[in-house]
Design an enzyme around this catalytic site. Structure first.
Site, short mmCIF file in Angstrom:
data_model
loop_
_atom_site.label_atom_id
_atom_site.label_comp_id
_atom_site.label_asym_id
_atom_site.label_seq_id
_atom_site.Cartn_x
_atom_site.Cartn_y
_atom_site.Cartn_z
N ASN A 9 -16.79 10.11 -23.75
CA ASN A 9 -18.31 9.80 -23.65
C ASN A 9 -18.67 8.95 -24.90
O ASN A 9 -18.91 9.88 -25.72
CB ASN A 9 -19.14 10.65 -23.08
CG ASN A 9 -20.45 10.57 -23.10
OD1 ASN A 9 -20.82 9.22 -23.11
ND2 ASN A 9 -21.41 11.38 -22.88
N TRP A 10 -18.87 7.72 -24.89
CA TRP A 10 -19.07 6.94 -26.03
C TRP A 10 -20.51 7.06 -26.38
O TRP A 10 -20.93 6.54 -27.56
CB TRP A 10 -18.58 5.49 -25.91
CG TRP A 10 -17.01 5.54 -26.21
CD1 TRP A 10 -16.18 6.54 -26.60
CD2 TRP A 10 -16.13 4.25 -25.85
NE1 TRP A 10 -14.94 6.18 -26.54
CE2 TRP A 10 -15.01 4.63 -26.28
CE3 TRP A 10 -16.71 3.08 -25.70
CZ2 TRP A 10 -13.78 3.64 -26.05
CZ3 TRP A 10 -15.48 2.05 -25.47
CH2 TRP A 10 -14.16 2.53 -25.79
N LYS A 11 -21.48 7.60 -25.44
CA LYS A 11 -22.78 7.64 -25.75
C LYS A 11 -23.30 6.10 -25.99
O LYS A 11 -22.79 4.98 -25.88
CB LYS A 11 -22.96 8.71 -26.48
CG LYS A 11 -22.42 10.13 -26.06
CD LYS A 11 -23.00 11.02 -26.72
CE LYS A 11 -22.44 12.44 -26.46
NZ LYS A 11 -22.74 13.65 -27.12
N HIS A 96 -26.33 13.96 -17.83
CA HIS A 96 -25.83 14.33 -18.83
C HIS A 96 -27.22 14.87 -19.88
O HIS A 96 -28.10 14.54 -19.59
CB HIS A 96 -25.30 13.23 -19.89
CG HIS A 96 -24.71 13.73 -21.36
ND1 HIS A 96 -25.54 13.97 -22.35
CD2 HIS A 96 -23.15 13.79 -21.47
CE1 HIS A 96 -24.63 14.49 -23.14
NE2 HIS A 96 -23.38 14.44 -22.73
N GLU A 98 -28.54 14.69 -22.62
CA GLU A 98 -29.04 13.83 -23.38
C GLU A 98 -30.13 13.05 -22.41
O GLU A 98 -31.21 12.95 -22.88
CB GLU A 98 -28.16 12.92 -24.25
CG GLU A 98 -27.80 13.73 -25.21
CD GLU A 98 -26.40 13.35 -25.94
OE1 GLU A 98 -25.98 12.28 -25.47
OE2 GLU A 98 -25.63 14.04 -26.61
N GLU A 168 -21.47 21.40 -20.20
CA GLU A 168 -21.42 21.30 -21.58
C GLU A 168 -22.84 22.12 -22.26
O GLU A 168 -23.94 21.70 -22.00
CB GLU A 168 -21.80 19.78 -21.93
CG GLU A 168 -20.85 18.83 -21.40
CD GLU A 168 -20.96 17.62 -21.80
OE1 GLU A 168 -19.74 17.09 -22.60
OE2 GLU A 168 -21.91 16.74 -21.97
N GLY A 174 -22.32 17.87 -30.16
CA GLY A 174 -22.55 17.25 -31.58
C GLY A 174 -22.97 18.17 -32.87
O GLY A 174 -23.36 17.65 -33.86
N SER A 213 -18.48 19.49 -28.68
CA SER A 213 -17.76 19.70 -30.04
C SER A 213 -15.98 19.96 -29.66
O SER A 213 -15.29 20.58 -30.60
CB SER A 213 -18.19 20.78 -30.80
OG SER A 213 -19.76 20.45 -31.16
N GLY A 234 -17.48 13.77 -26.90
CA GLY A 234 -18.15 12.70 -27.70
C GLY A 234 -17.48 12.14 -28.78
O GLY A 234 -16.53 11.21 -28.93
N GLY A 235 -18.09 12.64 -29.68
CA GLY A 235 -17.50 12.06 -31.17
C GLY A 235 -16.25 11.95 -31.66
O GLY A 235 -15.82 10.91 -31.75
P1 13P Z 1 -19.42 15.97 -28.66
O1 13P Z 1 -18.27 16.25 -28.29
O2 13P Z 1 -19.76 14.93 -29.81
O3 13P Z 1 -20.01 17.29 -29.02
O4 13P Z 1 -20.43 15.52 -27.54
C1 13P Z 1 -20.27 16.15 -26.25
C2 13P Z 1 -20.81 15.47 -25.08
O5 13P Z 1 -21.81 15.42 -25.08
C3 13P Z 1 -19.81 14.54 -24.14
O6 13P Z 1 -20.55 14.16 -23.05
#
Ligand code: 13P
Length: 251
Positions: A9-11, A96, A98, A168, A174, A213, A234-235
């Site tokens: 997920n590149w956000k 999600h 966020e 999640e 993150g 994470s 994500g990251g």
């Molecule tokens: P991280 O892997 O950066 O913690 O993010 C997880 C996430 O929100 C994937 O949707």
């Protein structure tokens, strides 16, 4: 047997040009993943979807990070399912944390989106998870149960088969604070049990991902949990080397 799924997920990251570079660089990884019966994908921003689709291998999943439930109309700033379909984007991340936190995304709204996606033969990746305060109050299972029941309301056993759910925990996103593999397995197993109460046997076909994470160093431990079928990352999915590390460690 559920196929493993690794979804990045590149956000709100990557320019269009960077999405192109990544899509091309990921081609050999998609082949490697396929050979090992693993599905591989990324979810770029809306602006990079067409580019990512065009330059990726066909087998690469390219997912949107959101969608509106109406086909068209006066919804400034929104994107619809027919717009995604025209670009051959068939997967969409929904709910999600966020978006739940900053964009008023609710499980009820996700339910409308799920139904609209089903009607178009598309695949939702429905995210659930508790906040730190809810975790500390011991409310994790109550929270995810409510998110699942509301999100899947009215979805039939037949329709649910292709669905993906992502657990999640918000406190692990993150932050570098991982949920232990015991927590991930316990909650994913509970999610599957909750799904069973709504969509019956299809719950055994639904892939449940863990997210929060996830890194090349810890992905293998999560994927060895019997109810964790993949990861939403994500990251660690942003750089091709790290993305490759994620894949290599689950081969
Ligand atoms: P991280 O892997 O950066 O913690 O993010 C997880 C996430 O929100 C994937 O949707």
């Amino acid at each position: 047997m559920r196929r493993k799924l690794l979804l990045g997920n590149w956000k709100m990251n990557k320019l269009n040009s960077e999405a192109k570079e990544f899509a091309i660089a990921a081609k050999p990884l998609v082949a490697k993943a396929r050979a090992n019966k693993i599905d591989l994908g990324v979810a770029p921003t809306y602006l990079s979807l067409a580019t990512a689709r065009k330059y990726s291998s066909k087998a690469m999943i390219v997912a949107a990070q959101n969608v509106h439930f109406e086909d068209h109309g006066a919804f400034t700033g929104e994107v619809s399912i027919p717009m995604l379909k025209e670009l051959k984007i068939n997967w969409v991340i929904l709910g999600h944390s966020e978006r739940r936190a900053y964009d008023n995304e609710t499980s009820e709204k996700c339910n409308k989106k799920m139904k609209a996606l089903i009607a178009n033969d598309m695949i939702p990746v429905y995210c659930v998870g508790e906040t730190l305060a809810q975790y500390e109050a011991g409310e994790t299972k109550d929270v995810v149960k409510e998110q699942i029941l509301k999100g899947f309301e009215g979805i039939t056993e037949e329709q649910a088969k292709k669905f993906v759910v992502a657990y999640e925990p918000v406190w692990s996103i993150g932050t570098g604070k991982n949920a232990s593999t015991e927590i991930a397995q316990d909650v994913c197993k509970f999610i599957r049990k909750t799904l069973k109460s709504v969509v019956g046997k299809s719950a055994n076909k639904i892939r449940i991902l863990y997210g929060g994470s996830v890194k090349p160093e810890n992905i293998k431990a999560y994927l060895s949990c019997p109810d964790v079928d993949g990861a939403l990352v994500g990251g660690a999915s942003l750089k091709i080397d790290s993305y490759e590390g994620l894949l290599n460690n689950i081969l």
